[in-house]
Design a protein around this motif. Structure first.
Motif, PDB file in Angstrom:
ATOM      1  N   LEU A  82       0.631   4.547  -7.009  1.00 33.61           N
ATOM      2  CA  LEU A  82      -0.041   5.338  -5.981  1.00 33.61           C
ATOM      3  C   LEU A  82       0.906   6.363  -5.373  1.00 33.61           C
ATOM      4  CD1 LEU A  82      -2.024   2.495  -4.157  1.00 33.61           C
ATOM      5  CD2 LEU A  82      -2.794   3.987  -6.010  1.00 33.61           C
ATOM      6  N   ASP A  83       0.325   7.451  -4.902  1.00 31.43           N
ATOM      7  CA  ASP A  83       1.089   8.539  -4.294  1.00 31.43           C
ATOM      8  C   ASP A  83       1.264   8.251  -2.804  1.00 31.43           C
ATOM      9  OD1 ASP A  83       2.151  10.864  -3.276  1.00 31.43           O
ATOM     10  OD2 ASP A  83       0.561  12.179  -4.020  1.00 31.43           O
ATOM     11  N   HIS A  86       1.944  10.114  -0.498  1.00 30.38           N
ATOM     12  CA  HIS A  86       1.451  11.223   0.319  1.00 30.38           C
ATOM     13  C   HIS A  86      -0.068  11.333   0.280  1.00 30.38           C
ATOM     14  CE1 HIS A  86       5.603  12.448   0.744  1.00 30.38           C
ATOM     15  NE2 HIS A  86       5.729  12.491  -0.565  1.00 30.38           N
ATOM     16  N   ASP A  87      -0.716  10.439  -0.466  1.00 29.67           N
ATOM     17  CA  ASP A  87      -2.175  10.435  -0.575  1.00 29.67           C
ATOM     18  C   ASP A  87      -2.750   9.626   0.592  1.00 29.67           C
ATOM     19  OD1 ASP A  87      -4.857  10.107  -1.193  1.00 29.67           O
ATOM     20  OD2 ASP A  87      -4.509   9.747  -3.334  1.00 29.67           O
ATOM     21  N   GLU A  88      -3.212  10.315   1.625  1.00 33.72           N
ATOM     22  CA  GLU A  88      -3.700   9.635   2.825  1.00 33.72           C
ATOM     23  C   GLU A  88      -4.915   8.755   2.533  1.00 33.72           C
ATOM     24  OE1 GLU A  88      -4.384  12.445   5.913  1.00 33.72           O
ATOM     25  OE2 GLU A  88      -2.273  13.072   6.045  1.00 33.72           O
ATOM     26  N   ARG A  89      -5.739   9.162   1.590  1.00 35.74           N
ATOM     27  CA  ARG A  89      -6.909   8.347   1.245  1.00 35.74           C
ATOM     28  C   ARG A  89      -6.478   7.029   0.623  1.00 35.74           C
ATOM     29  NH1 ARG A  89     -11.851   9.714  -2.983  1.00 35.74           N
ATOM     30  NH2 ARG A  89     -13.241   8.024  -2.287  1.00 35.74           N
ATOM     31  N   ALA A  90      -5.451   7.080  -0.249  1.00 37.62           N
ATOM     32  CA  ALA A  90      -4.961   5.856  -0.882  1.00 37.62           C
ATOM     33  C   ALA A  90      -4.318   4.937   0.146  1.00 37.62           C
ATOM     34  CB  ALA A  90      -3.960   6.201  -1.981  1.00 37.62           C
ATOM     35  N   ASN A 119      -8.606   4.068  -7.434  1.00 36.02           N
ATOM     36  CA  ASN A 119      -8.917   4.342  -8.838  1.00 36.02           C
ATOM     37  C   ASN A 119      -8.735   3.120  -9.731  1.00 36.02           C
ATOM     38  OD1 ASN A 119      -9.524   7.069  -8.326  1.00 36.02           O
ATOM     39  ND2 ASN A 119      -7.360   7.644  -8.463  1.00 36.02           N
ATOM     40  N   GLU A 173       2.253   1.049   2.622  1.00 39.91           N
ATOM     41  CA  GLU A 173       2.461   2.386   2.076  1.00 39.91           C
ATOM     42  C   GLU A 173       3.912   2.636   1.660  1.00 39.91           C
ATOM     43  OE1 GLU A 173       2.879   2.749   6.583  1.00 39.91           O
ATOM     44  OE2 GLU A 173       1.633   1.651   5.141  1.00 39.91           O
TER      45      GLU A 173
END
Length: 239
Positions: free
Chosen positions: A44-45, A47-51, A103, A121
């Motif tokens: 996972l990224d 910086h991906d706030e949704r993740a 995903n 995170e």
């Protein structure tokens, strides 16, 4: 680069590759499932706030199921709760992962092994860290008595811009039993534009906690540090 932590009542040890964290040992659970959960978060990224939001929602659901089983049994369906367990129905896991915006649906059933951590995170992204558990041994539970911890720490990174280059090494014992070995890029990369003295790791101890009601206390005793095993106090033994 290495820390002893208590998150949600679970004693565990973490290491870091720059800002990316990994649990290398804990006081309960299956070490192999722990590694599997961290491998999934590594994809996972950060910086991906949704993740980040999705994983925190999954964490809240899992912790609620563990700490308030009566409440979750009353307000959540059995099929939903089953998706949080290992070897759950892939179809149900996919449905929950799509709802949360994840995903990879396998994270739904595997994340339970890591749901106790305070900041999930921080486990997002790749880390050059190899975790080698010793015979699936868990850490002793400090709430049940004294635990003697021993660490062999050799700092190291392959991407240092100055100073030594090479993989770092950490070996950990608890109550005289080998728990885990760790190899890889440990700590922060040494940068030429912000040079630091090459003085090796230092020891820091204190209480770091969120502001929550109630009191917290711990006992710490008989600390010994040396550049070789022969220099350690006799109480620090390893087998």
């Amino acid at each position: 680069m290495i820390a002893q932590r208590f998150d949600n009542g679970v004693f565990h040890i973490t290491v870091q590759d720059n800002e990316i964290r990994r649990v290398v040992a804990k006081a309960e659970g299956d070490p192999d499932r722990l590694v599997a959960a961290q491998n999934l978060l590594a994809k996972l990224d950060p910086h991906d706030e949704r993740a980040v939001s999705a994983v925190k929602s999954l964490q809240s659901l899992d912790l609620l199921a563990k700490t308030q089983p009566g409440l979750t049994d009353e307000f959540f369906t059995e099929d939903l709760l089953k998706t949080l367990r290992p070897n759950s129905n892939p179809a149900e896991g996919k449905k929950l992962s799509e709802t949360l915006g994840l995903n990879d649906s396998s994270l739904v059933s595997q994340f339970s092994a890591l749901s106790f951590v305070a900041e999930p995170e921080k486990y997002f992204g790749n880390a050059n860290i190899e975790i080698i558990p010793e015979a699936n041994r868990a850490l002793p539970d400090p709430s049940k008595g004294w635990v003697d911890m021993m660490y062999r720490i050799k700092p190291g990174r392959t991407d240092n811009e100055y100073g030594p280059k090479g993989k770092g090494e950490i070996d950990i014992w608890a109550d005289g039993q080998k728990i885990v070995s760790v190899r890889g890029n440990l700590g922060a990369t040494l940068k030429k534009d912000t040079p630091l003295a090459l003085e090796g790791p230092y020891f820091k101890f204190g209480t770091y906690r969120l502001r929550i009601p109630g009191t917290f206390s711990f006992q710490f005793d008989e600390f010994s540090q040396a550049s070789s095993k022969d220099g350690l106090a006799p109480l620090c033994s390893a087998h």
